[in-house]
Design a protein around this motif. Structure first.
Motif, mmCIF file in Angstrom:
data_model
loop_
_atom_site.group_PDB
_atom_site.id
_atom_site.type_symbol
_atom_site.label_atom_id
_atom_site.label_comp_id
_atom_site.label_asym_id
_atom_site.label_seq_id
_atom_site.Cartn_x
_atom_site.Cartn_y
_atom_site.Cartn_z
ATOM 1 N N GLN A 61 0.827 -1.201 0.000
ATOM 2 C CA GLN A 61 0.000 0.000 0.000
ATOM 3 C C GLN A 61 0.862 1.253 0.000
ATOM 4 O OE1 GLN A 61 -3.198 -0.221 -0.485
ATOM 5 N NE2 GLN A 61 -3.586 1.988 -0.453
ATOM 6 N N GLU A 62 2.131 1.106 0.320
ATOM 7 C CA GLU A 62 3.115 2.195 0.428
ATOM 8 C C GLU A 62 2.862 3.010 1.693
ATOM 9 O OE1 GLU A 62 5.193 1.260 -1.427
ATOM 10 O OE2 GLU A 62 4.568 0.967 -3.498
ATOM 11 N N THR A 63 1.710 3.649 1.805
ATOM 12 C CA THR A 63 1.292 4.253 3.065
ATOM 13 C C THR A 63 -0.220 4.132 3.181
ATOM 14 O OG1 THR A 63 1.204 6.250 4.435
ATOM 15 C CG2 THR A 63 1.149 6.572 2.050
ATOM 16 N N TYR A 64 -0.687 3.912 4.403
ATOM 17 C CA TYR A 64 -2.123 3.854 4.679
ATOM 18 C C TYR A 64 -2.671 5.228 5.080
ATOM 19 C CZ TYR A 64 -2.024 -1.267 4.527
ATOM 20 O OH TYR A 64 -1.905 -2.585 4.124
ATOM 21 N N HIS A 65 -1.830 6.255 5.020
ATOM 22 C CA HIS A 65 -2.280 7.608 5.344
ATOM 23 C C HIS A 65 -2.984 8.168 4.112
ATOM 24 C CE1 HIS A 65 -2.651 11.552 6.886
ATOM 25 N NE2 HIS A 65 -1.610 11.531 7.714
ATOM 26 N N GLN A 66 -4.283 7.969 4.060
ATOM 27 C CA GLN A 66 -5.044 8.311 2.851
ATOM 28 C C GLN A 66 -4.980 9.800 2.524
ATOM 29 O OE1 GLN A 66 -9.087 6.924 2.954
ATOM 30 N NE2 GLN A 66 -9.424 7.291 0.777
ATOM 31 N N ASP A 67 -4.904 10.649 3.525
ATOM 32 C CA ASP A 67 -4.926 12.087 3.285
ATOM 33 C C ASP A 67 -3.700 12.578 2.521
ATOM 34 O OD1 ASP A 67 -7.319 12.198 4.605
ATOM 35 O OD2 ASP A 67 -6.475 12.881 6.512
ATOM 36 N N VAL A 68 -2.568 11.892 2.650
ATOM 37 C CA VAL A 68 -1.350 12.334 1.959
ATOM 38 C C VAL A 68 -0.948 11.382 0.828
ATOM 39 C CG1 VAL A 68 -0.498 13.529 4.002
ATOM 40 C CG2 VAL A 68 0.197 11.164 3.592
ATOM 41 N N TYR A 69 -1.661 10.280 0.680
ATOM 42 C CA TYR A 69 -1.322 9.296 -0.348
ATOM 43 C C TYR A 69 -1.245 9.947 -1.729
ATOM 44 C CZ TYR A 69 -1.704 5.013 -3.170
ATOM 45 O OH TYR A 69 -1.494 4.003 -4.081
ATOM 46 N N LYS A 70 -2.189 10.813 -2.039
ATOM 47 C CA LYS A 70 -2.232 11.459 -3.346
ATOM 48 C C LYS A 70 -0.992 12.308 -3.593
ATOM 49 C CE LYS A 70 -4.355 12.729 -7.198
ATOM 50 N NZ LYS A 70 -4.666 11.785 -8.293
ATOM 51 N N ALA A 71 -0.440 12.902 -2.562
ATOM 52 C CA ALA A 71 0.752 13.730 -2.729
ATOM 53 C C ALA A 71 1.954 12.898 -3.179
ATOM 54 C CB ALA A 71 1.071 14.458 -1.427
ATOM 55 N N TYR A 72 2.018 11.650 -2.735
ATOM 56 C CA TYR A 72 3.106 10.763 -3.144
ATOM 57 C C TYR A 72 2.840 10.127 -4.506
ATOM 58 C CZ TYR A 72 4.809 10.969 1.684
ATOM 59 O OH TYR A 72 5.292 11.388 2.905
ATOM 60 N N HIS A 73 1.570 10.098 -4.929
ATOM 61 C CA HIS A 73 1.176 9.448 -6.184
ATOM 62 C C HIS A 73 0.283 10.399 -6.982
ATOM 63 C CE1 HIS A 73 1.646 6.375 -2.973
ATOM 64 N NE2 HIS A 73 2.402 5.804 -3.882
ATOM 65 N N PRO A 74 0.836 11.486 -7.521
ATOM 66 C CA PRO A 74 -0.005 12.515 -8.138
ATOM 67 C C PRO A 74 -0.579 12.142 -9.500
ATOM 68 C CG PRO A 74 2.314 13.113 -8.292
ATOM 69 C CD PRO A 74 2.247 11.910 -7.404
ATOM 70 N N LYS A 75 0.005 11.133 -10.183
ATOM 71 C CA LYS A 75 -0.467 10.809 -11.522
ATOM 72 C C LYS A 75 -0.402 9.309 -11.754
ATOM 73 C CE LYS A 75 0.595 11.524 -16.457
ATOM 74 N NZ LYS A 75 -0.800 11.710 -16.870
ATOM 75 N N GLY A 76 -1.378 8.793 -12.479
ATOM 76 C CA GLY A 76 -1.389 7.389 -12.851
ATOM 77 C C GLY A 76 -2.396 6.594 -12.055
ATOM 78 N N LYS A 77 -2.589 5.360 -12.458
ATOM 79 C CA LYS A 77 -3.590 4.507 -11.821
ATOM 80 C C LYS A 77 -3.262 4.250 -10.355
ATOM 81 C CE LYS A 77 -6.295 0.332 -12.756
ATOM 82 N NZ LYS A 77 -6.480 -0.827 -13.667
ATOM 83 N N LYS A 78 -1.995 4.327 -10.013
ATOM 84 C CA LYS A 78 -1.614 4.075 -8.623
ATOM 85 C C LYS A 78 -2.145 5.151 -7.680
ATOM 86 C CE LYS A 78 2.323 2.527 -5.844
ATOM 87 N NZ LYS A 78 3.742 2.145 -5.855
ATOM 88 N N SER A 79 -2.543 6.297 -8.234
ATOM 89 C CA SER A 79 -3.083 7.355 -7.380
ATOM 90 C C SER A 79 -4.442 7.002 -6.795
ATOM 91 C CB SER A 79 -3.180 8.668 -8.162
ATOM 92 O OG SER A 79 -4.104 8.548 -9.230
ATOM 93 N N ASN A 80 -5.050 5.915 -7.282
ATOM 94 C CA ASN A 80 -6.350 5.466 -6.768
ATOM 95 C C ASN A 80 -6.134 4.641 -5.505
ATOM 96 O OD1 ASN A 80 -8.844 4.194 -6.270
ATOM 97 N ND2 ASN A 80 -9.353 4.126 -8.443
ATOM 98 N N PHE A 81 -6.212 5.296 -4.362
ATOM 99 C CA PHE A 81 -5.943 4.671 -3.067
ATOM 100 C C PHE A 81 -6.855 3.480 -2.818
ATOM 101 C CE2 PHE A 81 -6.716 4.201 1.483
ATOM 102 C CZ PHE A 81 -5.448 4.266 2.036
ATOM 103 N N GLU A 82 -8.145 3.641 -3.066
ATOM 104 C CA GLU A 82 -9.116 2.593 -2.749
ATOM 105 C C GLU A 82 -8.907 1.350 -3.600
ATOM 106 O OE1 GLU A 82 -9.890 5.716 -3.417
ATOM 107 O OE2 GLU A 82 -10.734 6.524 -1.556
ATOM 108 N N TYR A 83 -8.588 1.547 -4.881
ATOM 109 C CA TYR A 83 -8.376 0.393 -5.756
ATOM 110 C C TYR A 83 -7.179 -0.427 -5.285
ATOM 111 C CZ TYR A 83 -7.844 -2.386 -10.018
ATOM 112 O OH TYR A 83 -7.742 -3.420 -10.911
ATOM 113 N N ARG A 84 -6.125 0.273 -4.892
ATOM 114 C CA ARG A 84 -4.947 -0.443 -4.388
ATOM 115 C C ARG A 84 -5.260 -1.139 -3.069
ATOM 116 N NH1 ARG A 84 0.020 -0.231 -6.451
ATOM 117 N NH2 ARG A 84 1.733 -1.066 -5.204
#
Length: 392
Positions: A181-204
């Motif tokens: 999951q890389e990080t479970y901190h959903q509020d900042v997850y997008k900052a680490y993954h700004p582009k691409g399918k991996k930016s979808n926290f819930e799907y991962r």
């Protein structure tokens, strides 16, 4: 209840506060417990547990020896491609890094396989970036058809897939799937993954469920240590593991402990995880769960890996290359990250043997049956000279 529902009902800040509020009594209660739960795990990863590291290490050693014997399973990654459509701020393969991209052909794959077989490997981890137009299920299926008979155990670490796609790869011979999951901190997850399918926290987050429903034999979990508070991230990973073991009880599980390493164009760690803290985390997982496999890779230093063998780990990588074609085809291509322990496979096997353990070259199911168990404990386990400021 799905894990998404469990996760949604568990607040990051509240979990973090609960961990840091644990005291010596909580730790002692966890250590004396016959059956530990997630509250005990919080205590064991808390700052309050640091003075109890020796006791934790002793019990972690005993539990691991009881369950797995004195064996360390060896594997190595084989990177098939560095093509990736994601922008991840911590990864050398990130889409915005201007590097030459490479995906191995059938002939190149066979060259890499011949090298790894010549060095004794019977357990391989196939790794790619996430480029759905290039490294997709048909490509993975072709690779499996090409190499399936060469290895006793083939694992994959690729982009999250659909349940039906995991079924296809399971039928093709994939034994385990690693998805962090890389990080479970959903509020900042997008900052680490700004582009691409991996930016979808819930799907991962739902990916291990899809693996479980597809019948994958083993699922590997983990967080990237250094992105966010390691204690809180590790609690959520343990929460995820607890759910999966109840939902898919016939599946095996492993936990990996990757700490951020230098790579082309990536950010510095947000949080430094020292060696003693990583030892504490490994021991806490073992005290929580006797059956989970614990893996340490060549991200870690020679010094750390020299001393970690008796402390709860069951799996180590060796002789690793983190670039496509890194063993034979194109050794100078860009790595996903720098490895730290650059010793050869033969040196790591000797390290394991010199520690009184057996190096296992294939999956547990077949090797564990005939593996000799037992062996005495020598000296204080945490007399390791691992300093708290030894970090990446």
């Amino acid at each position: 209840m799905t894990f998404t529902e469990i996760f949604s009902s568990t607040n990051w800040d509240e979990a973090k506060a609960s961990i840091y509020a644990k005291n010596a009594s909580d730790v002692e209660r966890a250590l004396s417990s016959k059956k530990r739960n997630l509250e005990d795990f919080k205590a064991l990863i808390s700052p309050a547990a640091e003075p109890y590291l020796e006791q934790m290490a002793q019990e972690s050693h005993a539990l691991t020896k009881k369950r797995f014997g004195k064996t360390i399973q060896l594997y190595t990654p084989m990177y098939l491609s560095n093509e990736c459509n994601n922008i991840c701020t911590y990864c050398g393969f990130s889409f915005d890094n201007k590097i030459r991209r490479k995906t191995l052909t059938d002939e190149e794959i066979l060259q890499e396989v011949a090298y790894l077989k010549a060095h004794g490997f019977n357990h391989i981890l196939l790794v790619t970036g996430e480029a759905n137009q290039t490294v997709h299920v048909p490509y993975f299926k072709r690779v499996m058809d090409l190499i399936r008979n060469e290895f006793a155990n083939i694992s994959i670490e690729v982009q999250p897939l659909e349940e039906a796609e995991y079924c296809v790869l399971h039928e093709a011979g994939v034994y385990s799937v690693l998805v962090y999951q890389e990080t479970y901190h959903q509020d900042v997850y997008k900052a680490y993954h700004p582009k691409g399918k991996k930016s979808n926290f819930e799907y991962r987050l739902d990916t291990p469920d899809r693996c479980g429903r597809a019948g994958i034999h083993k699922i590997g979990l983990g967080v990237l240590l250094g992105l966010e508070d390691w204690r809180t991230d590790s609690f959520f990973c343990a929460l995820h593991l607890d759910y999966l073991q109840k939902a898919y009880w016939q599946t095996k599980y492993s936990i990996s402990f990757p700490r951020m390493r230098p790579a082309e164009g990536i950010i510095e760690p947000n949080v430094i995880v020292g060696d003693r803290e990583l030892v504490q985390l490994i021991c806490a997982y073992r005290l929580l769960n006797e059956d989970v496999e614990l893996s340490v890779s060549t991200r870690e230093s020679e010094h750390f890996r020299n001393h970690i063998i008796p402390l709860g780990v069951t799996t180590m990588s060796a002789g690793s290359k983190t670039n496509p074609g890194g063993y034979v085809v194109e050794p100078e291509s860009l790595e996903q990250f720098e490895i730290s322990d650059e010793r050869s496979v033969e040196q790591i096997a000797k390290l394991i043997q010199d520690a009184g353990y057996e190096a296992v070259w294939k999956d547990w199911d077949r090797s564990f049956i005939s593996s000799p168990l037992g062996g005495g404990q020598r000296g204080r386990i945490t007399d390791l000279t691992i300093e708290t400021d030894d970090h990446v």
